[in-house]
Design a protein around this motif. Structure first.
Motif, PDB file in Angstrom:
ATOM      1  N   MET A   1     -62.878 -16.587   0.943  1.00 32.29           N
ATOM      2  CA  MET A   1     -62.040 -16.847   2.114  1.00 32.29           C
ATOM      3  C   MET A   1     -61.711 -18.020   2.481  1.00 32.29           C
ATOM      4  O   MET A   1     -62.513 -18.761   2.022  1.00 32.29           O
ATOM      5  CB  MET A   1     -62.991 -16.670   3.562  1.00 32.29           C
ATOM      6  N   SER A   2     -60.220 -18.528   2.043  1.00 32.25           N
ATOM      7  CA  SER A   2     -59.500 -19.253   2.257  1.00 32.25           C
ATOM      8  C   SER A   2     -59.310 -20.308   3.933  1.00 32.25           C
ATOM      9  O   SER A   2     -59.308 -19.319   4.535  1.00 32.25           O
ATOM     10  CB  SER A   2     -58.142 -20.076   1.441  1.00 32.25           C
ATOM     11  N   VAL A   3     -59.894 -21.452   3.408  1.00 31.61           N
ATOM     12  CA  VAL A   3     -59.517 -22.876   4.507  1.00 31.61           C
ATOM     13  C   VAL A   3     -58.250 -23.213   4.991  1.00 31.61           C
ATOM     14  O   VAL A   3     -57.318 -23.472   4.180  1.00 31.61           O
ATOM     15  CB  VAL A   3     -60.621 -23.870   4.444  1.00 31.61           C
ATOM     16  N   VAL A   4     -57.760 -22.492   6.340  1.00 29.86           N
ATOM     17  CA  VAL A   4     -56.414 -22.861   6.625  1.00 29.86           C
ATOM     18  C   VAL A   4     -56.329 -24.259   7.815  1.00 29.86           C
ATOM     19  O   VAL A   4     -55.371 -25.272   7.029  1.00 29.86           O
ATOM     20  CB  VAL A   4     -55.822 -21.727   8.243  1.00 29.86           C
ATOM     21  N   VAL A   5     -57.060 -24.456   8.084  1.00 33.82           N
ATOM     22  CA  VAL A   5     -57.702 -25.972   9.113  1.00 33.82           C
ATOM     23  C   VAL A   5     -58.381 -26.698   8.838  1.00 33.82           C
ATOM     24  O   VAL A   5     -60.099 -26.217   8.495  1.00 33.82           O
ATOM     25  CB  VAL A   5     -57.632 -25.219  10.214  1.00 33.82           C
ATOM     26  N   GLU A   6     -58.897 -27.838   8.323  1.00 35.11           N
ATOM     27  CA  GLU A   6     -59.629 -28.759   8.123  1.00 35.11           C
ATOM     28  C   GLU A   6     -59.689 -30.288   9.213  1.00 35.11           C
ATOM     29  O   GLU A   6     -58.544 -30.151   9.054  1.00 35.11           O
ATOM     30  CB  GLU A   6     -59.929 -29.272   6.856  1.00 35.11           C
ATOM     31  N   LEU A   7     -60.880 -30.228   9.699  1.00 37.59           N
ATOM     32  CA  LEU A   7     -60.929 -31.758  10.924  1.00 37.59           C
ATOM     33  C   LEU A   7     -62.343 -32.307   9.822  1.00 37.59           C
ATOM     34  O   LEU A   7     -63.326 -31.741   9.580  1.00 37.59           O
ATOM     35  CB  LEU A   7     -61.325 -31.344  11.498  1.00 37.59           C
ATOM     36  N   ARG A   8     -61.842 -33.513   9.216  1.00 43.31           N
ATOM     37  CA  ARG A   8     -62.490 -34.351   8.891  1.00 43.31           C
ATOM     38  C   ARG A   8     -62.974 -35.576   9.441  1.00 43.31           C
ATOM     39  O   ARG A   8     -61.899 -36.153  10.274  1.00 43.31           O
ATOM     40  CB  ARG A   8     -62.337 -35.162   7.283  1.00 43.31           C
ATOM     41  N   ASN A   9     -64.743 -35.644  10.283  1.00 42.52           N
ATOM     42  CA  ASN A   9     -64.446 -36.802  10.987  1.00 42.52           C
ATOM     43  C   ASN A   9     -63.982 -37.741  11.994  1.00 42.52           C
ATOM     44  O   ASN A   9     -63.771 -38.567  11.722  1.00 42.52           O
ATOM     45  CB  ASN A   9     -64.630 -38.000   9.457  1.00 42.52           C
ATOM     46  N   VAL A  10     -63.251 -36.211  12.660  1.00 44.91           N
ATOM     47  CA  VAL A  10     -62.554 -36.282  13.734  1.00 44.91           C
ATOM     48  C   VAL A  10     -62.935 -36.679  15.243  1.00 44.91           C
ATOM     49  O   VAL A  10     -64.244 -36.648  15.630  1.00 44.91           O
ATOM     50  CB  VAL A  10     -61.691 -35.361  14.281  1.00 44.91           C
ATOM     51  N   ASN A  11     -62.504 -38.053  15.351  1.00 39.73           N
ATOM     52  CA  ASN A  11     -62.912 -38.500  16.760  1.00 39.73           C
ATOM     53  C   ASN A  11     -61.808 -39.359  18.101  1.00 39.73           C
ATOM     54  O   ASN A  11     -60.386 -39.546  16.792  1.00 39.73           O
ATOM     55  CB  ASN A  11     -63.007 -40.115  16.628  1.00 39.73           C
ATOM     56  N   LYS A  12     -62.113 -38.986  18.774  1.00 40.89           N
ATOM     57  CA  LYS A  12     -60.939 -39.117  19.652  1.00 40.89           C
ATOM     58  C   LYS A  12     -61.414 -40.248  20.702  1.00 40.89           C
ATOM     59  O   LYS A  12     -62.801 -39.573  21.691  1.00 40.89           O
ATOM     60  CB  LYS A  12     -60.662 -37.764  20.090  1.00 40.89           C
ATOM     61  N   ILE A  13     -61.043 -41.081  21.004  1.00 43.71           N
ATOM     62  CA  ILE A  13     -61.813 -41.983  22.218  1.00 43.71           C
ATOM     63  C   ILE A  13     -59.881 -42.725  23.163  1.00 43.71           C
ATOM     64  O   ILE A  13     -59.307 -42.885  22.763  1.00 43.71           O
ATOM     65  CB  ILE A  13     -61.796 -43.479  21.121  1.00 43.71           C
ATOM     66  N   TYR A  14     -60.917 -42.870  24.100  1.00 44.98           N
ATOM     67  CA  TYR A  14     -59.816 -43.071  25.585  1.00 44.98           C
ATOM     68  C   TYR A  14     -60.384 -44.126  26.204  1.00 44.98           C
ATOM     69  O   TYR A  14     -61.345 -44.224  26.680  1.00 44.98           O
ATOM     70  CB  TYR A  14     -59.613 -41.302  26.627  1.00 44.98           C
ATOM     71  N   GLY A  15     -60.537 -45.133  26.231  1.00 46.12           N
ATOM     72  CA  GLY A  15     -60.988 -46.235  26.423  1.00 46.12           C
ATOM     73  C   GLY A  15     -62.089 -46.867  25.644  1.00 46.12           C
ATOM     74  O   GLY A  15     -62.981 -46.667  24.968  1.00 46.12           O
ATOM     75  N   SER A  16     -62.977 -46.086  27.015  1.00 48.72           N
ATOM     76  CA  SER A  16     -64.646 -46.129  26.668  1.00 48.72           C
ATOM     77  C   SER A  16     -65.026 -44.597  26.539  1.00 48.72           C
ATOM     78  O   SER A  16     -66.812 -44.894  26.738  1.00 48.72           O
ATOM     79  CB  SER A  16     -65.152 -46.970  27.528  1.00 48.72           C
ATOM     80  N   ASN A  17     -64.074 -44.091  26.918  1.00 45.66           N
ATOM     81  CA  ASN A  17     -65.029 -42.608  26.689  1.00 45.66           C
ATOM     82  C   ASN A  17     -64.246 -41.823  25.584  1.00 45.66           C
ATOM     83  O   ASN A  17     -63.701 -41.303  25.042  1.00 45.66           O
ATOM     84  CB  ASN A  17     -63.910 -41.428  28.098  1.00 45.66           C
ATOM     85  N   HIS A  18     -65.787 -41.902  25.045  1.00 47.06           N
ATOM     86  CA  HIS A  18     -65.627 -41.304  23.237  1.00 47.06           C
ATOM     87  C   HIS A  18     -65.606 -39.513  23.952  1.00 47.06           C
ATOM     88  O   HIS A  18     -67.107 -39.000  23.641  1.00 47.06           O
ATOM     89  CB  HIS A  18     -66.658 -41.185  22.585  1.00 47.06           C
ATOM     90  N   GLU A  60     -59.070 -36.869  10.001  1.00 44.30           N
ATOM     91  CA  GLU A  60     -58.006 -36.819   9.469  1.00 44.30           C
ATOM     92  C   GLU A  60     -57.982 -34.865   9.921  1.00 44.30           C
ATOM     93  O   GLU A  60     -59.383 -34.283   9.653  1.00 44.30           O
ATOM     94  CB  GLU A  60     -58.433 -36.196   7.549  1.00 44.30           C
ATOM     95  N   ILE A  61     -56.874 -34.437  10.375  1.00 43.45           N
ATOM     96  CA  ILE A  61     -56.720 -32.678   9.988  1.00 43.45           C
ATOM     97  C   ILE A  61     -55.808 -32.510   9.209  1.00 43.45           C
ATOM     98  O   ILE A  61     -54.278 -32.965   8.995  1.00 43.45           O
ATOM     99  CB  ILE A  61     -56.318 -32.841  11.037  1.00 43.45           C
TER     100      ILE A  61
END
Length: 367
Positions: A1-18, A60-61
């Protein structure tokens, strides 16, 4: 089964909110994957990053192996369905569904053919000339789904699309969405906080808490074999015991908890290690007499009738309440003193974060 979406070490930070923390995830072709968690856990932010409405702070996405970091939402091979439907009120059902094809300058005969096919697929044939104001909530949601699917995306993103519907209609739409997904073989990434909805629809479930991916697995794996205390308590009901491994033999382990002791088949734990024991209410057994290998005694507090399920609450000596569930008509303890136990394999042993903390404290060298 092939991979369609990959998320690698994804971070999202808003100010002090991780909001999203070091997320790694593969989504496979043709699967129905659900991001599940309570409000603020990062699931919708993750979906919006895949859609292109938010950019990751780092990581990375990829979609079909292609980095989509610099692509606008309309340039990505994904479409999104929102809880609010976001239909154009001045357009008919036909024009709403056809909108994306018109923007791509698809020829009119092909547009008509694809719109007709899609409306039949979502069971809205004959509604072409109606306006959104003339539709029910469920019908509006079908139009929104048809509009997203008609562009034939590789991935359909759904952000709590059934949240505004009443319970009966929501359950009906759950089955319809699953039917559509299987028929079209399109990858669905679905966001919800509803555990039952996730269990009903998903091929795999991703449990998130405070931005951290706690566990990924099939509905059965998530329910039967939780990897963390949070997962055990978030999916369904469970009975939890905090304990410590008091002894390890060749094939058995002794575990001590405050109300008593019991034995389980040996697993990869060592003497003195702290853990959490999870036993689902339907797996909890009782006896009028002590059971070998167990020393868990309690008093029946109350019984609760909830239609097809009967629940019994047993209070242990330390005040903790244990739940037992049976189908209506099956035997339950009627009252008085009972001894609790379970079969080998029905108690899931989870490593305790308290143990990690204790080991860290032991390793501190005071200077």
């Amino acid at each position: 089964m092939s991979v369609v979406v990959e998320l690698r070490n994804v971070n999202k930070i808003y100010g002090s909110n991780h909001v999203v923390k070091d997320l790694n995830l593969d989504v496979y072709e043709g699967e129905f994957l659900t991001l599940l968690g309570s409000s603020g856990c990062g699931k919708t932010t993750t979906l919006r990053m895949v859609a292109g409405f938010e950019e990751p702070s780092s990581g990375e996405i990829r979609v079909q192996g292609e980095d989509i970091h610099n692509k606008e939402p309309f340039e990505r091979d994904v479409n999104t369905v929102f809880q609010s439907y976001a239909l154009f009120p001045h357009m008919t059902v036909y024009d709403n569904v056809a909108y994306g094809l018109k923007m791509k300058k698809v020829k009119k005969p092909e547009i008509k053919e694809r719109v007709t096919e899609m409306l039949e697929l979502v069971q809205l044939g004959g509604f072409e000339k109606r306006y959104p104001s003339q539709l029910s909530g469920g019908q509006k949601q079908r139009v929104a789904i048809a509009r997203a699917l008609i562009n034939r995306p590789k991935v359909l993103l759904l952000d709590e699309p059934l949240g505004a519907l009443d319970l009966k209609l929501r359950k009906q739409m759950q089955l319809e969405l699953k039917r559509l997904q299987k028929k079209l073989n399109i990858t669905f990434i679905y966001v919800t906080h509803d555990q039952e909805e996730a269990l009903t629809m998903s091929d795999r479930i991703c449990i998130m808490d405070e931005g951290v991916l706690q566990q990924v697995g099939t509905p059965a794996e998530i329910y039967e074999s939780p990897k963390t205390r949070f997962v055990a308590t978030f999916i369904g009901e469970t009975n939890l015991f905090d304990g410590v491994v008091s002894g390890v033999a060749d094939d058995r382990m002794s575990i001590h908890i405050e109300p008593g002791d019991f034995e389980v088949p040996r697993e990869d734990f060592k003497a003195g290690e702290m853990l959490v024991i999870s036993v689902r209410p339907e797996r909890m057994l009782y006896s009028a007499e002590p059971v070998e290998g167990f020393n868990l005694e309690g008093i029946v507090k109350e019984q609760i009738y909830v239609g097809s399920i009967l629940k019994t609450v047993v209070t242990l000596s330390n005040g903790n309440e244990i739940k037992i569930e049976r189908l209506a008509g099956q035997e339950l303890p009627a009252g008085g003193r009972v001894f609790l136990y379970w079969k080998d394999g029905d108690a899931k042993l989870i490593r305790s974060y308290d143990n990690v903390f204790a080991e860290a404290v032991e390793n501190i060298v005071l200077r």
